[in-house]
Structures are given as structure tokens and as C-alpha cells.
Design a protein around this motif. Sequence first.
Motif, mmCIF file in Angstrom:
data_model
loop_
_atom_site.group_PDB
_atom_site.id
_atom_site.type_symbol
_atom_site.label_atom_id
_atom_site.label_comp_id
_atom_site.label_asym_id
_atom_site.label_seq_id
_atom_site.Cartn_x
_atom_site.Cartn_y
_atom_site.Cartn_z
ATOM 1 N N CYS A 154 9.365 -3.906 -4.270
ATOM 2 C CA CYS A 154 9.279 -2.876 -3.222
ATOM 3 C C CYS A 154 8.168 -1.872 -3.502
ATOM 4 N N LYS A 155 7.952 -1.540 -4.761
ATOM 5 C CA LYS A 155 6.856 -0.610 -5.095
ATOM 6 C C LYS A 155 5.529 -1.226 -4.674
ATOM 7 N N GLU A 156 5.355 -2.504 -4.999
ATOM 8 C CA GLU A 156 4.088 -3.142 -4.649
ATOM 9 C C GLU A 156 3.973 -3.324 -3.137
ATOM 10 N N GLU A 157 5.102 -3.637 -2.497
ATOM 11 C CA GLU A 157 5.070 -3.792 -1.034
ATOM 12 C C GLU A 157 4.678 -2.481 -0.357
ATOM 13 N N SER A 158 5.104 -1.347 -0.913
ATOM 14 C CA SER A 158 4.739 -0.121 -0.208
ATOM 15 C C SER A 158 3.252 0.176 -0.367
ATOM 16 N N PHE A 159 2.686 -0.228 -1.474
ATOM 17 C CA PHE A 159 1.225 -0.143 -1.597
ATOM 18 C C PHE A 159 0.558 -1.064 -0.555
ATOM 19 N N HIS A 160 1.098 -2.255 -0.395
ATOM 20 C CA HIS A 160 0.530 -3.185 0.596
ATOM 21 C C HIS A 160 0.588 -2.613 2.004
ATOM 22 N N GLN A 161 1.729 -1.981 2.291
ATOM 23 C CA GLN A 161 1.918 -1.422 3.628
ATOM 24 C C GLN A 161 0.873 -0.327 3.871
ATOM 25 N N ARG A 162 0.657 0.518 2.868
ATOM 26 C CA ARG A 162 -0.316 1.603 3.029
ATOM 27 C C ARG A 162 -1.733 1.086 3.185
ATOM 28 N N GLN A 163 -2.072 0.036 2.413
ATOM 29 C CA GLN A 163 -3.444 -0.469 2.547
ATOM 30 C C GLN A 163 -3.645 -1.052 3.945
ATOM 31 N N GLY A 164 -2.627 -1.678 4.497
ATOM 32 C CA GLY A 164 -2.747 -2.235 5.848
ATOM 33 C C GLY A 164 -2.916 -1.121 6.876
ATOM 34 N N TYR A 165 -2.127 -0.094 6.691
ATOM 35 C CA TYR A 165 -2.172 1.045 7.607
ATOM 36 C C TYR A 165 -3.554 1.703 7.567
ATOM 37 N N GLU A 166 -4.060 1.889 6.368
ATOM 38 C CA GLU A 166 -5.367 2.544 6.190
ATOM 39 C C GLU A 166 -6.483 1.689 6.792
ATOM 40 N N SER A 167 -6.372 0.389 6.600
ATOM 41 C CA SER A 167 -7.381 -0.520 7.136
ATOM 42 C C SER A 167 -7.363 -0.520 8.670
ATOM 43 N N LEU A 168 -6.155 -0.512 9.214
ATOM 44 C CA LEU A 168 -6.010 -0.501 10.669
ATOM 45 C C LEU A 168 -6.486 0.834 11.258
ATOM 46 N N LEU A 169 -6.242 1.913 10.526
ATOM 47 C CA LEU A 169 -6.695 3.235 10.965
ATOM 48 C C LEU A 169 -8.223 3.280 11.026
ATOM 49 N N ALA A 170 -8.864 2.704 10.015
ATOM 50 C CA ALA A 170 -10.332 2.673 9.996
ATOM 51 C C ALA A 170 -10.852 1.906 11.219
ATOM 52 N N LEU A 171 -10.206 0.790 11.549
ATOM 53 C CA LEU A 171 -10.640 0.009 12.709
ATOM 54 C C LEU A 171 -10.356 0.764 14.009
#
Length: 311
Positions: A154-171
Motif C-alpha cells: 500500500c505504501k508503494e501503491e500510494s506513491f504510484h497513485q501520486r505519480q499518476g496524478y502528477e503526470s495527468l496534471l501536467a498533461l
Amino acid sequence: TAEEAEAAFDAAVAADERIEPRDWMPEAYRASLVRQMAQHAHSEIIGMQPEANWITRAPSLRRKAILMAKVQDEAGHGLYLYSAAETLGTSRDELLDKLHAGRQRYSSIFNYPTLTWADVGAIGWLVDGAAITNQVPLCRCSYGPYARAMVRICKEESFHQRQGYESLLALSRGTPSQHEMAQDAVNRWWWPSLMMFGPPDDESAHSVQSMIWKIKRHSNDELRQRFVDICVPQAETLGLTLPDPDLKWNEERGQHDFGAIDWTEFREVLKGNGPCNEQRISQRRRAHEEGAWVREAATAYAAKHAAKSAA
Ligand code: 3HC
């Protein structure tokens, strides 16, 4: 006696204590855990495919490094979960054979294609977001090895979730065509993400028993609702729309109402008729065959070392 063992198991579950590998447990509890944990492990491994599809085409070195690390994490989660499942008396080989023979499932979500770079962001935000919503309560699962494995995952998944969110925000904040690409990805991933939580409660074969055993702590529909409520404000910040005209706040319930899920599509994907089922399983079988020499070499090396230390 058998009755005493069963009473001890029931009392441990009732007292929120953990069941450990050497404890007595009902065979049906063991079987249900193997079923769920194997499905979970298979999902992590198959889930590497849709994202790995973009590693060679990531738009920058930074994005590429992040994506490679994330896909490696998923492999790690799979191995971690196979090890946890082995504590129940199955071998990893047996579980992989069942996956390859189509006798065990993996999550429906990974049978959808990743058509654009924005899909990597959408998967991080929505798919990993749904996974965390489902998996955080599994940290309190009654079976010790599964619960403990979930903490790190779950710790690693929450990092994954944030990176996806940040990437989508940039787009989303990028050029009009980048924004459009982000919106298109969200349009395609939203509904399949809601299906990750499983069938509606009244059609969920295992929920009632799994909740009595405290393998599951919340029903499929409860977690799905929680996920929708989490995503709505996040979509607003992203400047993206969730593709559901019926999505609206319900003051009385204190939750969002949302539109009907296409359960026919879900059932078709489970039956093997999703857009990528065949591709995913044949790629998995091929990877397994092509990796045979690595397993053989590792086994030979371990045997040589064991012989040396015995000498
Ligand atoms: N995809 C494929 N099969 C699904 C499914 C889905 N989204 N949802 C349910 N099913 C299957 C069940 O496995 C069951 O089939 P079976 O009897 O052959 O095993 C059947 O549909 C009926 O569903 P139930 O609701 O009765 O099943 P469960 O009580 O097991 O609940 C679940 C389903 C909520 C998915 C539960 O198994 C669970 O919490 N599993 C652990 C988490 C997990 O597997 N997550 C995979 C998501 S992806 C992931 O983690 C990778 C990450 O990196 C993104």
C-alpha cells in the motif's frame, strides 16, 4: 480436538487476532485466501504489461525512469504475494500453472489497452487509486502474512497513485491536445476502474463469508462508493471531467450518486472476451517459457551452494 481447534480459530477471528500459517484454519478459509491472494498476485504481474507498453516511448528520461521503477514495483508486489500465498501450502509454480491454464483469475482492469501516454497517468491515478482503496483495509485482514504484505504494498501503491496524478496534471495543464489526451484517457479508464471492486454486493459470491472471516472488511459496493467520493474532488483539481452525467452529490446520503455500471461488459471481460485478454495471457505464457533458463540456472546455482555448505 477438532472442535477445540475450530473454537480457537473463531475466537481469534472474533478478537481481531491474526491467523498465522501454523494455526489450524478451516479448509474453506484456506482455499478462499489462496483464491484471493493468487488472483491478487497474478494481477500485479499481468498489470506490468499495459504500462510496460510505454516504457520505450515515455516522453522524457525522468518519466521513463519513474515508469520503469513503478513496473518493477509491481513485479515485487507479485513475488511478495506469491510468497505469502505459499505459506498456505501452495507453491508458486502451481499458482502460475493455474494462471497460464486460465484456471485462476487476474483483475479485469488489465484487459484494457493503453492507447496513449496519458493512459499511464490515468492508470496511476484511477487504477492504483482503486487498488489502494481496496487494499488499505486488507492490511487488517485476519490472515497475518497477507495483512503484513499489504502494508508495504500500500505504501508503494500510494506513491504510484501520486505519480499518476502528477503526470495527468501536467498533461491537463499542458497544450490543448495534451489536455484532450488526458481527458480521453480518463473517459476510457473511469468505468473499468469502478469494476475493479467486483460485482455488486447482491451478486458477490464470496463477500458474506469473507467478511465473517475478516478477510474482507468492507463490501465491494462500500469500497466502490468510497473511491467515487475520493475521485470527484481530485478530478476537479485536475481540471478533468469524470464521464458520468449522473454523477452528483447526494446531500441526504452524504455521498455521490453515480450512473449504472455496465455489468455485461464486466462479465464479458471475466469470461475472456475483453479487448486484451488473449494478448495478456499469451504474453505471460511466453515470458514464462522464455524465463525457463533463468529458473534452471538459479536452481542449479542454489544446489551447488547447498552442496558446498554441506561439505
Ligand atoms: N476482476 C476479475 N475478477 C473479479 C473481479 C475483477 N475486478 N472482481 C471480482 N472478480 C471475481 C472474483 O474473483 C470471483 O471469482 P472466483 O470465484 O472465480 O474467484 C467472482 O468475480 C465473484 O466476486 P466476489 O465479489 O464474490 O469476489 P471476492 O469476494 O474475492 O471480491 C475482490 C473481489 C474485491 C477483487 C477481492 O478478491 C479482493 O479484494 N482482492 C484483492 C485485491 C486484488 O485482487 N486486486 C487486484 C487489483 S489490481 C492490483 O492490485 C494491482 C495494482 O498494482 C494496480
